[in-house]
Write a protein that holds these residues in place. Structure first.
Motif, short mmCIF file in Angstrom:
data_model
loop_
_atom_site.label_atom_id
_atom_site.label_comp_id
_atom_site.label_asym_id
_atom_site.label_seq_id
_atom_site.Cartn_x
_atom_site.Cartn_y
_atom_site.Cartn_z
N MET A 47 -2.90 -3.31 0.66
CA MET A 47 -1.96 -2.31 1.14
C MET A 47 -2.24 -0.94 0.50
SD MET A 47 2.22 -2.36 1.00
CE MET A 47 2.31 -1.87 -0.72
N PHE A 48 -2.54 -1.00 -0.82
CA PHE A 48 -2.82 0.26 -1.51
C PHE A 48 -4.09 0.91 -1.00
CE2 PHE A 48 -0.11 -2.05 -4.52
CZ PHE A 48 0.86 -1.08 -4.77
N GLU A 49 -5.10 0.09 -0.62
CA GLU A 49 -6.33 0.66 -0.07
C GLU A 49 -6.07 1.34 1.26
OE1 GLU A 49 -9.20 -2.39 0.16
OE2 GLU A 49 -9.44 -2.60 -2.03
N THR A 50 -5.22 0.72 2.08
CA THR A 50 -4.87 1.34 3.37
C THR A 50 -4.12 2.64 3.17
OG1 THR A 50 -4.75 -0.86 4.37
CG2 THR A 50 -3.72 0.96 5.57
N LEU A 51 -3.17 2.64 2.22
CA LEU A 51 -2.41 3.85 1.94
C LEU A 51 -3.30 4.95 1.39
CD1 LEU A 51 0.33 5.28 1.77
CD2 LEU A 51 0.63 4.28 -0.52
N ASN A 52 -4.23 4.59 0.50
CA ASN A 52 -5.15 5.57 -0.07
C ASN A 52 -6.06 6.15 1.02
OD1 ASN A 52 -6.49 7.03 -2.17
ND2 ASN A 52 -8.14 5.51 -2.09
N LYS A 53 -6.50 5.29 1.95
CA LYS A 53 -7.35 5.77 3.04
C LYS A 53 -6.59 6.75 3.93
CE LYS A 53 -10.44 4.16 6.70
NZ LYS A 53 -9.90 5.11 7.69
N ARG A 54 -5.33 6.45 4.20
CA ARG A 54 -4.53 7.35 5.03
C ARG A 54 -4.32 8.69 4.34
NH1 ARG A 54 0.29 3.64 7.74
NH2 ARG A 54 -1.08 2.32 9.02
N ILE A 55 -4.09 8.64 3.03
CA ILE A 55 -3.91 9.90 2.29
C ILE A 55 -5.18 10.73 2.32
CG2 ILE A 55 -3.48 10.88 0.00
CD1 ILE A 55 -1.61 8.54 -0.54
N GLN A 56 -6.34 10.06 2.12
CA GLN A 56 -7.61 10.78 2.13
C GLN A 56 -7.88 11.37 3.51
OE1 GLN A 56 -9.48 11.47 -0.46
NE2 GLN A 56 -8.19 10.29 -1.88
N ASP A 57 -7.58 10.62 4.56
CA ASP A 57 -7.79 11.14 5.92
C ASP A 57 -6.87 12.33 6.19
OD1 ASP A 57 -9.65 9.17 6.30
OD2 ASP A 57 -8.28 7.82 7.38
N CYS A 58 -5.63 12.24 5.71
CA CYS A 58 -4.69 13.34 5.91
C CYS A 58 -5.15 14.60 5.17
CB CYS A 58 -3.30 12.93 5.45
SG CYS A 58 -2.03 14.20 5.69
N LEU A 59 -5.62 14.42 3.92
CA LEU A 59 -6.10 15.57 3.15
C LEU A 59 -7.35 16.16 3.79
CD1 LEU A 59 -5.62 14.27 -0.52
CD2 LEU A 59 -4.23 15.95 0.71
N ALA A 60 -8.24 15.30 4.29
CA ALA A 60 -9.45 15.81 4.95
C ALA A 60 -9.10 16.58 6.20
CB ALA A 60 -10.39 14.64 5.27
N GLU A 61 -8.11 16.09 6.96
CA GLU A 61 -7.71 16.80 8.17
C GLU A 61 -7.08 18.14 7.84
OE1 GLU A 61 -4.85 16.15 12.10
OE2 GLU A 61 -5.12 14.55 10.60
N ARG A 62 -6.22 18.18 6.82
CA ARG A 62 -5.60 19.44 6.42
C ARG A 62 -6.64 20.42 5.91
NH1 ARG A 62 -0.55 18.71 2.57
NH2 ARG A 62 -0.68 20.97 2.83
N ARG A 63 -7.66 19.91 5.18
CA ARG A 63 -8.71 20.78 4.66
C ARG A 63 -9.53 21.38 5.79
NH1 ARG A 63 -9.95 17.76 0.99
NH2 ARG A 63 -11.52 16.46 2.06
N SER A 64 -9.84 20.57 6.81
CA SER A 64 -10.60 21.08 7.94
C SER A 64 -9.82 22.11 8.73
CB SER A 64 -11.02 19.92 8.85
OG SER A 64 -9.88 19.30 9.41
N ARG A 65 -8.53 21.92 8.87
CA ARG A 65 -7.71 22.88 9.60
C ARG A 65 -7.57 24.18 8.82
NH1 ARG A 65 -4.67 20.68 13.88
NH2 ARG A 65 -4.94 18.42 14.09
N ARG A 66 -7.51 24.07 7.49
CA ARG A 66 -7.31 25.26 6.67
C ARG A 66 -8.58 26.10 6.58
NH1 ARG A 66 -5.24 22.76 2.84
NH2 ARG A 66 -7.08 22.48 1.53
#
Length: 373
Positions: A1-20
């Motif tokens: 579960m923690f791996e899935t949560l960590n992956k989602r956080i990393q994907d969210c940060l990567a998406e925000r970084r690309s948009r910024r």
């Protein structure tokens, strides 16, 4: 579960970084900074002071507007005070009863400032008036009147120029939030929708795009902002568009297109930015303006098409329903451009990962009355 949560956080940060880190924002502003400019180059902005004043923010324009008038009134007030003091007109100098002043009722710094304000604004309340006994006062009156007229003309011109800037017209040109890739007229195309929210036309409109990406040359050189031309068309051509209603722009994805090597499962892993430009002349003001927006891979939906928004009523009147302007519907689309051109019938209905949560079908008229444009 923690791996899935960590992956989602990393994907969210990567998406925000690309948009910024996008070069052009959705509303057309360029996200770029200039550094290490030589100090001597700053004087170029002062040499072109008119453009500098027109382009600065409104808060600074209002500050310079207030400061220019107030400072000029105060400086000339000091000069009028100096003239009155030189002639012995001030109260603390105890002038004789038969003394003739240079300016009537200028007996201190406050009255000198008030006379300066009345002179430059041509108010003339009548309490203070110039006498013909002091030639220096007459010359100062002429100088202040001329300088006041120059300040008035300059500041009014700056304000009118800022109000009528062509980029304000660009605020009423709207692009769709997302771009889509789907078949059109027997070819695989990238589609973008654009609308003119005013009834006045954009004359001589032209649409074109630039694909910005980082590339490596055979010599090992890295080009941070490599620009590739992207041609856009509408059904009636690509130049001198009749921009009276929303248009759907399309780019044909063939072997010469940079999107040819992309596929539905690799598109969102790419790093690029598609910047779309619309150049035209406003019909009401005859001023040229440019509207621009950008799309990153996460804003391109593969296997979707825009909903129709133009219909014709029974009375023969055309109607544009902007509630469906950015809404899309899934359509059967090939997995990649190579499959589309080389494997006949290789289509699929792609839904996973690209579903539009805000999608809602709205009936905009009878099916027999829908007009494709």
């Amino acid at each position: 579960m923690f791996e899935t949560l960590n992956k989602r956080i990393q994907d969210c940060l990567a998406e925000r970084r690309s948009r910024r880190t996008r070069l052009v924002t959705k509303d057309g502003r360029c996200n770029i900074e200039y550094g290490n400019i030589k100090y001597s180059k700053h004087f170029a902005f002062l040499a072109d002071f008119w453009t500098t004043f027109v382009e600065i923010r409104w808060r600074f324009v209002l500050f310079f507007f207030i400061a220019s008038f107030t400072l000029s009134w105060f400086i000339f007030g000091l000069l009028w005070y100096w003239i009155a003091r030189s002639n012995g007109d001030l109260t603390w100098q105890n002038p004789a009863s038969d003394h003739t002043p240079c300016v009537d009722n200028v007996v201190g710094l406050t009255t000198a400032f008030l006379y300066s304000l009345e002179t430059q604004t041509t108010i003339g309340y009548g309490g203070r008036a110039l006498t013909p006994l002091c030639p220096g006062a007459v010359a100062l009156l002429i100088i202040q009147s001329l300088l006041g007229a120059i300040i008035n003309c300059f500041m009014c011109g700056v304000i009118l120029s800022k109000i009528s800037l062509p980029k304000k017209r660009a605020k009423t040109i709207s692009f769709s939030e997302m771009a889509v890739i789907c078949p059109k007229n027997g070819t695989l195309c990238l589609l973008i929708r654009v609308a003119n929210l005013r009834k006045t036309l954009m004359i001589g409109s032209q649409i074109y795009g630039k694909l910005l990406r980082t590339t490596n040359t055979p010599d090992g050189e890295t080009i941070i902002m490599d620009q590739v031309n992207i041609d856009f068309n509408v059904d009636a051509g690509k130049d001198n568009l009749f921009f009276v209603c929303p248009l759907t722009l399309y780019h044909i994805i063939d072997k010469s297109s940079p999107f040819f090597e992309m596929a539905v499962d690799t598109l969102h892993k790419q790093e690029f930015e598609l910047v779309v430009f619309l150049d035209g002349t406003a019909e009401s003001t005859s001023s040229a303006c440019q509207v621009r927006t950008s799309f990153i891979p996460q804003e391109i939906m593969w296997g979707y098409n825009f909903l129709p928004i133009i219909s014709r009523s029974k009375e023969g009147k055309y109607r544009v329903d902007f509630s469906n302007f950015s809404k899309v519907v899934p359509v059967a689309t090939a997995h990649c451009a190579y499959c589309f051109h080389n494997i006949k019938g290789h289509h699929h209905l792609f839904r996973e990962g690209h579903d539009n949560q805000a999608f809602e079908v709205i009936d905009i008229g009878d099916a027999s009355n829908v007009t494709k444009m």
